[in-house]
Design a protein around this motif. Structure first.
Motif, mmCIF file in Angstrom:
data_model
loop_
_atom_site.group_PDB
_atom_site.id
_atom_site.type_symbol
_atom_site.label_atom_id
_atom_site.label_comp_id
_atom_site.label_asym_id
_atom_site.label_seq_id
_atom_site.Cartn_x
_atom_site.Cartn_y
_atom_site.Cartn_z
ATOM 1 N N MET A 180 0.826 -1.199 0.000
ATOM 2 C CA MET A 180 0.000 0.000 0.000
ATOM 3 C C MET A 180 0.864 1.254 0.000
ATOM 4 S SD MET A 180 -2.800 1.177 2.877
ATOM 5 C CE MET A 180 -1.536 1.461 4.140
ATOM 6 N N TRP A 181 1.861 1.325 0.870
ATOM 7 C CA TRP A 181 2.685 2.526 0.957
ATOM 8 C C TRP A 181 3.582 2.700 -0.266
ATOM 9 C CZ3 TRP A 181 1.005 6.149 3.710
ATOM 10 C CH2 TRP A 181 0.335 5.886 4.910
ATOM 11 N N PHE A 182 3.961 1.591 -0.895
ATOM 12 C CA PHE A 182 4.752 1.676 -2.131
ATOM 13 C C PHE A 182 3.952 2.379 -3.227
ATOM 14 C CE2 PHE A 182 6.273 -0.217 -6.163
ATOM 15 C CZ PHE A 182 7.610 0.104 -6.084
ATOM 16 N N LEU A 183 2.671 2.064 -3.336
ATOM 17 C CA LEU A 183 1.823 2.710 -4.329
ATOM 18 C C LEU A 183 1.445 4.129 -3.916
ATOM 19 C CD1 LEU A 183 -0.548 -0.278 -5.243
ATOM 20 C CD2 LEU A 183 1.488 0.503 -6.463
ATOM 21 N N VAL A 184 1.223 4.333 -2.629
ATOM 22 C CA VAL A 184 0.850 5.657 -2.122
ATOM 23 C C VAL A 184 1.953 6.681 -2.392
ATOM 24 C CG1 VAL A 184 0.489 6.980 0.004
ATOM 25 C CG2 VAL A 184 -0.840 4.897 -0.415
ATOM 26 N N ALA A 185 3.221 6.272 -2.266
ATOM 27 C CA ALA A 185 4.333 7.209 -2.476
ATOM 28 C C ALA A 185 4.287 7.815 -3.873
ATOM 29 C CB ALA A 185 5.662 6.488 -2.256
ATOM 30 N N GLU A 186 4.018 6.984 -4.868
ATOM 31 C CA GLU A 186 3.968 7.489 -6.248
ATOM 32 C C GLU A 186 2.762 8.390 -6.462
ATOM 33 O OE1 GLU A 186 4.490 5.600 -10.657
ATOM 34 O OE2 GLU A 186 2.958 4.691 -9.390
ATOM 35 N N PHE A 187 1.602 7.942 -5.996
ATOM 36 C CA PHE A 187 0.397 8.706 -6.270
ATOM 37 C C PHE A 187 0.297 9.959 -5.405
ATOM 38 C CE2 PHE A 187 -0.743 4.916 -8.534
ATOM 39 C CZ PHE A 187 -1.502 5.412 -9.584
ATOM 40 N N ALA A 213 2.827 11.887 -5.055
ATOM 41 C CA ALA A 213 3.538 12.825 -5.933
ATOM 42 C C ALA A 213 2.666 13.229 -7.120
ATOM 43 C CB ALA A 213 4.845 12.198 -6.420
ATOM 44 N N PHE A 214 1.864 12.286 -7.629
ATOM 45 C CA PHE A 214 0.933 12.635 -8.702
ATOM 46 C C PHE A 214 0.016 13.776 -8.266
ATOM 47 C CE2 PHE A 214 0.667 8.262 -11.056
ATOM 48 C CZ PHE A 214 2.006 8.378 -11.387
ATOM 49 N N VAL A 215 -0.537 13.639 -7.063
ATOM 50 C CA VAL A 215 -1.452 14.655 -6.540
ATOM 51 C C VAL A 215 -0.761 16.004 -6.430
ATOM 52 C CG1 VAL A 215 -2.762 15.352 -4.500
ATOM 53 C CG2 VAL A 215 -2.903 13.002 -5.322
ATOM 54 N N THR A 216 0.457 15.995 -5.943
ATOM 55 C CA THR A 216 1.171 17.238 -5.673
ATOM 56 C C THR A 216 1.571 17.966 -6.950
ATOM 57 O OG1 THR A 216 2.055 16.244 -3.648
ATOM 58 C CG2 THR A 216 3.149 18.235 -4.462
ATOM 59 N N PHE A 217 1.942 17.218 -7.996
ATOM 60 C CA PHE A 217 2.574 17.856 -9.154
ATOM 61 C C PHE A 217 1.740 17.882 -10.428
ATOM 62 C CE2 PHE A 217 6.156 16.932 -6.404
ATOM 63 C CZ PHE A 217 6.911 18.101 -6.521
ATOM 64 N N ALA A 218 0.576 17.239 -10.462
ATOM 65 C CA ALA A 218 -0.199 17.209 -11.707
ATOM 66 C C ALA A 218 -0.593 18.611 -12.167
ATOM 67 C CB ALA A 218 -1.437 16.331 -11.543
ATOM 68 N N VAL A 219 -1.138 19.419 -11.266
ATOM 69 C CA VAL A 219 -1.553 20.777 -11.632
ATOM 70 C C VAL A 219 -0.340 21.653 -11.920
ATOM 71 C CG1 VAL A 219 -2.742 22.850 -10.847
ATOM 72 C CG2 VAL A 219 -3.715 20.619 -10.370
ATOM 73 N N VAL A 220 0.754 21.423 -11.225
ATOM 74 C CA VAL A 220 1.966 22.213 -11.462
ATOM 75 C C VAL A 220 2.436 22.048 -12.905
ATOM 76 C CG1 VAL A 220 4.383 22.519 -10.817
ATOM 77 C CG2 VAL A 220 2.667 22.096 -9.046
ATOM 78 N N ALA A 226 8.491 8.511 -5.000
ATOM 79 C CA ALA A 226 7.857 9.829 -4.989
ATOM 80 C C ALA A 226 8.461 10.743 -6.052
ATOM 81 C CB ALA A 226 7.989 10.458 -3.604
ATOM 82 N N VAL A 227 9.781 10.740 -6.165
ATOM 83 C CA VAL A 227 10.441 11.569 -7.188
ATOM 84 C C VAL A 227 10.022 11.102 -8.586
ATOM 85 C CG1 VAL A 227 12.661 12.210 -8.201
ATOM 86 C CG2 VAL A 227 12.390 12.130 -5.704
ATOM 87 N N GLY A 228 10.009 9.791 -8.792
ATOM 88 C CA GLY A 228 9.591 9.266 -10.086
ATOM 89 C C GLY A 228 8.156 9.619 -10.409
ATOM 90 N N GLY A 229 7.284 9.576 -9.400
ATOM 91 C CA GLY A 229 5.897 9.953 -9.620
ATOM 92 C C GLY A 229 5.747 11.413 -10.002
ATOM 93 N N THR A 277 6.808 11.466 -13.726
ATOM 94 C CA THR A 277 5.966 10.702 -14.645
ATOM 95 C C THR A 277 4.607 11.348 -14.860
ATOM 96 O OG1 THR A 277 7.071 8.669 -13.919
ATOM 97 C CG2 THR A 277 4.999 8.417 -15.120
ATOM 98 N N ILE A 278 4.042 11.960 -13.825
ATOM 99 C CA ILE A 278 2.719 12.565 -13.978
ATOM 100 C C ILE A 278 2.750 13.699 -15.002
ATOM 101 C CG2 ILE A 278 3.006 14.255 -12.107
ATOM 102 C CD1 ILE A 278 -0.214 12.376 -13.170
ATOM 103 N N GLY A 279 3.893 14.342 -15.163
ATOM 104 C CA GLY A 279 4.004 15.376 -16.185
ATOM 105 C C GLY A 279 3.828 14.800 -17.576
ATOM 106 N N ALA A 280 4.512 13.683 -17.848
ATOM 107 C CA ALA A 280 4.385 13.039 -19.152
ATOM 108 C C ALA A 280 2.963 12.553 -19.387
ATOM 109 C CB ALA A 280 5.369 11.872 -19.257
ATOM 110 N N PHE A 281 2.357 11.969 -18.378
ATOM 111 C CA PHE A 281 1.012 11.407 -18.516
ATOM 112 C C PHE A 281 -0.038 12.497 -18.704
ATOM 113 C CE2 PHE A 281 -2.955 10.023 -16.396
ATOM 114 C CZ PHE A 281 -3.284 8.972 -17.229
ATOM 115 N N SER A 282 -0.077 13.455 -17.808
ATOM 116 C CA SER A 282 -1.129 14.469 -17.826
ATOM 117 C C SER A 282 -1.024 15.372 -19.059
ATOM 118 C CB SER A 282 -1.061 15.311 -16.548
ATOM 119 O OG SER A 282 -2.133 16.218 -16.487
ATOM 120 N N LEU A 283 0.179 15.777 -19.418
ATOM 121 C CA LEU A 283 0.329 16.690 -20.554
ATOM 122 C C LEU A 283 0.099 15.998 -21.892
ATOM 123 C CD1 LEU A 283 3.344 18.898 -19.426
ATOM 124 C CD2 LEU A 283 0.897 19.388 -19.299
ATOM 125 N N SER A 284 0.348 14.693 -21.968
ATOM 126 C CA SER A 284 0.014 13.963 -23.197
ATOM 127 C C SER A 284 -1.488 13.956 -23.419
ATOM 128 C CB SER A 284 0.543 12.527 -23.123
ATOM 129 O OG SER A 284 1.943 12.496 -23.053
#
Length: 454
Positions: A85-92, A94-101, A148-151, A154-161
């Motif tokens: 659970m915490w392994f997945l939470v760390a990535e997501f 970061a997704f929450v924090t940086f998607a809008v940025v 967390a850093v990878g998330g 990665t969210i930049g590539a995903f969201s902006l695509s």
């Protein structure tokens, strides 16, 4: 007979009998139609490439899911669902924090492709770093930091695509159907291949994920960077953006205050919550000896039963929502999705659970592209990056909640109550927001009007 009137419309000429020849006007109209057709054809090529970028990013992400139970142990964590659970939470997180940025930054800079490339290649580097940790021995906390850093990258590539797909012509439902097709197909391929690789070695999916992210970055570099200006709808004034009058904070504020935007954001939250639940609890549920006792490859193949129809039906269902409106796909799809999710958790035998997983994918394909298309329908082109970033923030929060609720509820009460809670939440949001969806997206056509008026 006098010469032709110099003030006459050049598009209209008369022959000797006085009849009007509109051939010039017809030629001009045909030329315009040809230009528009060429533009749409050009967008079709961009659509395919962007879909492939989203596909590669999703494959890289989902490759890790079937093997999470063994991967977290290889990274230094104790066995059990809590570490997964915490392994997945760390990535997501970061997704929450940086998607809008990322989204707002692309709106302000007026460019998306360089940011997509940077995010994808940075994400690939984070996967390589993650795979190197067992040999260095820094512990599971370091693995969570790398995740967390990878998330965040990665969210930049995903969201902006996906945002670039929003910028294209051809219909919002069709464009978001392409995104949904890539998401579903990427999840299907990632779950099957990731499960097979995990049976060979815990770190194999991580290396494969790095390759896929690197490929996504290289492919993204070939895409035309229109950044919301190349296909802006007629009548939309983007001069403020072009002149730099809209700053980072203003872009976020304009997207956030768009009337009705909270409706697709809320649906995106709950829909991704169930997806996060399946990504974590579903993997343990199908592998648990007390339920079905599948291998990692078997669990990955079972997740693919959901992801394959989810992928293949996205584009036709997205185009359908362009014709009949978003109301029926969003509301009816969500209601059915909640029911079949509960069914998976109470299925008495694996063949029944597997069949219901297929139905989960069909229902998800019905609602997902229409929900994303609502975002495009509601916002102005110059703030699409921020709006899609907000959508992905809510979606990532949904994933996080699905991980946390799913992991905690399963730990405390078992699998069946956890499935009941998540499926019930999907039903509740569909019923509660039914009037709101009707108000912002009334149905069109016979089927659409029946749903919207019923």
């Amino acid at each position: 007979m006098s010469d032709a009137d110099p003030d006459a419309d050049p598009a209209v000429e008369a022959d000797g009998s006085g009849r009007v020849d509109a051939s010039v006007d017809s030629d001009q109209a045909a030329a315009v139609d040809g230009d528009q057709a060429a533009a749409v054809d050009g967008d079709a090529g961009e659509r395919r490439r962007l879909g492939a970028v989203v596909l590669a990013v999703l494959i890289s992400q989902v490759l890790l899911y079937p093997g999470v139970p063994d991967l977290v142990v290889a990274l230094g964590a104790p066995a059990g669902i809590d570490a997964g659970m915490w392994f997945l939470v760390a990535e997501f997180g970061a997704f929450v924090t940086f998607a809008v940025v990322w989204g707002a930054l692309s709106d302000v800079l007026g460019t998306r492709v360089p940011l997509i490339v940077a995010g994808a290649l940075g994400g690939a580097a984070s996967y390589v770093a993650l795979a190197s940790l067992p040999g260095l021995g820094p512990g599971f906390e370091a693995a969570l930091l790398v995740r967390a850093v990878g998330g965040a990258l990665t969210i930049g590539a995903f969201s902006l695509s996906i945002t670039l797909l929003m910028d294209l012509r051809g219909g919002n439902g069709r464009n978001m159907g392409t995104a949904g097709l890539a998401i579903g197909l990427g999840a299907a391929v990632g779950s099957v291949v990731g499960g097979a690789l995990a049976d060979l070695g815990a770190l194999y999916p991580v290396y494969a994920g790095a390759v896929m992210l690197a490929a996504a970055g290289l492919l993204a570099a070939t895409v035309d960077d229109r950044a919301g200006t190349g296909s802006a709808e007629p009548g939309v004034d983007s001069e403020a953006v072009e002149s730099g009058d809209v700053g980072f904070g203003a872009v976020i504020a304009r997207a956030r205050t768009t009337p009705g935007l909270l409706v697709p954001l809320a649906f995106g939250f709950v829909d991704r919550l169930t997806a996060g639940f399946f990504a974590l609890v579903g993997v343990y549920y199908f592998q648990d000896p007390s339920t079905f006792g599948l291998s990692a490859a078997g669990a990955g193949a079972t997740l693919a039963l959901f992801f394959v129809p989810f992928a293949l039906l996205q584009s036709p269902f997205g185009a359908l929502s362009d014709r009949i409106g978003r109301f029926l796909p969003v509301v009816a799809g969500s209601l059915a999705y909640g029911v079949v999710t509960i069914g998976v958790g109470v299925a008495p035998a694996y063949p029944i659970a597997a069949s219901l997983m297929v139905l989960v994918g069909v229902c998800g394909a019905l609602m997902a592209p229409a929900t994303m298309a609502l975002v495009t329908d509601l916002v102005e082109p110059e703030v699409r990056g921020a709006a899609m970033g907000l959508f992905n923030v809510f979606g990532s929060l949904g994933f996080l909640t699905g991980f946390l609720i799913g992991g905690s509820a399963t730990d405390a009460f078992g699998y069946t109550p956890a499935f009941l809670a998540v499926g019930g939440l999907e039903l509740a949001i569909a019923i509660a927001l039914l009037p709101a969806v009707r108000s912002i997206s009334p149905g069109t056509g016979v089927i659409g009007r029946l749903g919207a008026e019923g």
